[in-house]
Design a protein around this motif. Structure first.
Motif, PDB file in Angstrom:
ATOM      1  N   ASN A 314       0.857  -1.182   0.000  1.00 47.28           N
ATOM      2  CA  ASN A 314       0.000   0.000   0.000  1.00 47.28           C
ATOM      3  C   ASN A 314       0.891   1.230   0.000  1.00 47.28           C
ATOM      4  O   ASN A 314       2.126   1.114  -0.031  1.00 47.28           O
ATOM      5  CB  ASN A 314      -0.953  -0.008   1.199  1.00 47.28           C
ATOM      6  CG  ASN A 314      -0.232  -0.123   2.536  1.00 47.28           C
ATOM      7  OD1 ASN A 314       0.782   0.541   2.767  1.00 47.28           O
ATOM      8  ND2 ASN A 314      -0.731  -0.977   3.415  1.00 47.28           N
ATOM      9  N   HIS A 343      -3.405  -1.822  -2.701  1.00 43.88           N
ATOM     10  CA  HIS A 343      -4.174  -1.153  -1.644  1.00 43.88           C
ATOM     11  C   HIS A 343      -4.465  -2.136  -0.511  1.00 43.88           C
ATOM     12  O   HIS A 343      -5.557  -2.151   0.054  1.00 43.88           O
ATOM     13  CB  HIS A 343      -5.475  -0.582  -2.220  1.00 43.88           C
ATOM     14  CG  HIS A 343      -5.245   0.444  -3.289  1.00 43.88           C
ATOM     15  ND1 HIS A 343      -4.941   1.758  -3.016  1.00 43.88           N
ATOM     16  CD2 HIS A 343      -5.238   0.335  -4.643  1.00 43.88           C
ATOM     17  CE1 HIS A 343      -4.781   2.424  -4.147  1.00 43.88           C
ATOM     18  NE2 HIS A 343      -4.958   1.577  -5.150  1.00 43.88           N
ATOM     19  N   PRO A 346      -6.189  -1.125   3.779  1.00 41.61           N
ATOM     20  CA  PRO A 346      -6.422   0.312   3.608  1.00 41.61           C
ATOM     21  C   PRO A 346      -6.280   1.086   4.914  1.00 41.61           C
ATOM     22  O   PRO A 346      -6.594   0.583   5.997  1.00 41.61           O
ATOM     23  CB  PRO A 346      -7.868   0.360   3.085  1.00 41.61           C
ATOM     24  CG  PRO A 346      -8.108  -0.989   2.486  1.00 41.61           C
ATOM     25  CD  PRO A 346      -7.324  -1.947   3.321  1.00 41.61           C
ATOM     26  N   ASN A 349      -3.696   7.812   3.893  1.00 43.79           N
ATOM     27  CA  ASN A 349      -2.867   7.896   2.698  1.00 43.79           C
ATOM     28  C   ASN A 349      -1.404   8.150   3.053  1.00 43.79           C
ATOM     29  O   ASN A 349      -1.091   8.859   4.016  1.00 43.79           O
ATOM     30  CB  ASN A 349      -3.371   9.011   1.775  1.00 43.79           C
ATOM     31  CG  ASN A 349      -4.714   8.694   1.174  1.00 43.79           C
ATOM     32  OD1 ASN A 349      -5.082   7.527   1.045  1.00 43.79           O
ATOM     33  ND2 ASN A 349      -5.454   9.725   0.785  1.00 43.79           N
ATOM     34  N   TYR A 377      -1.626   0.780  -8.955  1.00 43.52           N
ATOM     35  CA  TYR A 377      -2.001   1.819  -7.991  1.00 43.52           C
ATOM     36  C   TYR A 377      -2.852   2.915  -8.629  1.00 43.52           C
ATOM     37  O   TYR A 377      -3.890   3.306  -8.103  1.00 43.52           O
ATOM     38  CB  TYR A 377      -0.746   2.430  -7.374  1.00 43.52           C
ATOM     39  CG  TYR A 377      -1.027   3.422  -6.279  1.00 43.52           C
ATOM     40  CD1 TYR A 377      -1.380   2.996  -5.002  1.00 43.52           C
ATOM     41  CD2 TYR A 377      -0.965   4.788  -6.530  1.00 43.52           C
ATOM     42  CE1 TYR A 377      -1.661   3.910  -3.997  1.00 43.52           C
ATOM     43  CE2 TYR A 377      -1.236   5.711  -5.533  1.00 43.52           C
ATOM     44  CZ  TYR A 377      -1.591   5.266  -4.266  1.00 43.52           C
ATOM     45  OH  TYR A 377      -1.870   6.181  -3.274  1.00 43.52           O
TER      46      TYR A 377
END
Length: 432
Positions: A314, A343, A346, A349, A377
């Motif tokens: 991720n 991802h 999750p 960010n 991505y």
């Protein structure tokens, strides 16, 4: 569906006599062949008079007395087969051999493994409170070998507790905390380390991890831990180079093998002629921020794993993954035969973007359909995947996103790999 988008390990050493040198495209830059047990420095026998005693001090003293290039043997005697130990350190150039009929058990006393904070055997937000059973740090040419067993006793009650190591790990998952439990073997900053024909089972946590190792061979290793034992990865090469894992049988509760690159690049890895059973499959990640490159997975059977060929990361721990080849792979009863995810898990960010390029699958077959997930991505960081003779039987479910394919799954004219005689029972299960 059109999507545009082995030799067995026998009991005798002769069955492993073939060298890996003929595999001209192996990524490990070393010339790797079947290991040889070094000459003995001493034999330490199990003590029939005091079974279950703490053997840590006498094993460590014997290791320390052994010279580089020699091997300390742990052996049964007069019906006594077991050694019980807390943390051990394997010194430069010394090999520990557990002989046939002998078992080295990790103690269930958390105080022996505690790093000083009194947290080993508990859950907290750190999860680093225990030392491993065996630490190998620095030096060159050490190893762990033999026809015997190293047993982490992950399912036994921790001394003074009402839970086992695995139970506190499962509770930590529910509580969103981290378990303080020992790993089995940690190899750190070593050159040319070898695991050979040893059986590893029931680790409280990861069985084998490497960090900043140059030259690691696992040959004829058996790893055996229940499917529901949390975080019990088989072998995790991390921040290391020149790795060969061959002729091994792995069933466990998490990744059978997971190539990681959290604190540095992992490169030049050859994974050859292996059999996987329960577990989460042949994984890369989720830590790939150091870069993963030059990986060959060849002649692999996955029988009942949750995932098959898996790359996972991720944007909090991602990086470049390139030059990965999967060749001659058979799967059956695998829920996710092909799983490439940018991802994974999750969360908030981050800026460590996963970038998977130069990934190739050749002669890959799943006898059961399962689900397929193949994703990059974003438009700037697509998955670049080449497919040749990749066949998934039945009607698999497919999800793709930000992916560029050269070739197709179940393409017209694809030559399906013959997997009819590939799958073998886990060694020792044949009689059941």
């Amino acid at each position: 569906m059109l999507i545009s988008t082995r030799p067995a390990l026998a009991a005798g050493a002769a069955a492993l006599a073939c060298a890996l040198a003929p595999h001209a495209h192996a990524q490990d830059t070393r010339k790797v062949s079947e290991p040889v047990v070094p000459p003995s420095c001493a034999v330490l026998h199990a003590d029939p008079a005091t079974p279950g005693q703490d053997d840590t001090a006498r094993i460590q003293a014997a290791i320390k007395a052994c010279k580089p290039g020699r091997a300390l043997h742990l052996a049964p005697r007069d019906g006594a087969t077991g050694f019980v130990s807390g943390p051990l350190t394997l010194t430069d150039g010394v090999t520990l051999v557990v002989d046939r009929g002998a078992t080295l058990y990790a103690s269930t006393n958390p105080a022996l493994f505690d790093r000083g904070a009194g947290t080993c055997g508990t859950n907290d937000q750190n999860g680093r409170g225990c030392s491993p059973l065996i630490t190998v740090k620095g030096g060159a040419g050490s190893g762990i070998m033999g026809e015997g067993v190293i047993d982490g006793q992950g399912g036994r009650l921790i001394d003074g507790k009402t839970e086992s190591w695995w139970q506190i790990a499962r509770r930590a998952q529910k509580e969103k905390s981290r378990q303080n439990v020992p790993r089995l073997i940690v190899v750190d900053q070593v050159r040319d380390f070898t695991l050979y024909r040893i059986t590893l089972r029931n680790s409280p946590n990861f069985h084998v991890t490497t960090n900043r190792v140059d030259g690691f061979t696992a040959w004829g290793v058996r790893i055996d831990t229940p499917h529901d034992a949390r975080n019990t990865d088989g072998i995790d090469p991390g921040a290391s180079r020149n790795i060969t894992i061959a002729h091994s049988y792995i069933r466990t509760g998490d990744d059978n093998i997971a190539i990681k690159a959290g604190s540095g690049a992992t490169e030049n890895v050859s994974i050859l002629h292996n059999h996987f059973y329960s577990g989460h499959g042949m994984s890369i990640g989720s830590e790939t921020n150091g870069g993963v490159r030059n990986i060959l997975v060849e002649d692999l059977d996955l029988d009942g794993t949750t995932s098959g060929l898996r790359i996972k990361s991720n944007d909090r721990r991602g990086g470049e993954v390139r030059g990965v080849v999967y060749r001659n792979v058979c799967m059956r009863d695998v829920k996710w035969p092909l799983f490439i995810d940018t991802h994974y898990e999750p969360g908030e960010n981050g800026n460590l973007i996963p970038n998977y390029t130069g990934v190739r699958m050749e002669q890959v077959r799943s006898l059961t359909p399962g689900r397929l997930a193949l994703g990059g991505y974003d438009d700037a960081h697509p998955l670049k995947l080449a497919l040749r003779d990749v066949v998934v039987d039945g009607k698999p479910q497919l999800k793709t996103e930000f992916a560029q394919f050269d070739g197709a799954i179940n393409a017209a004219g694809a030559q399906a790999l013959d997997c009819s005689r590939r799958f073998e029972p886990f060694p020792g299960d044949e009689a059941h």
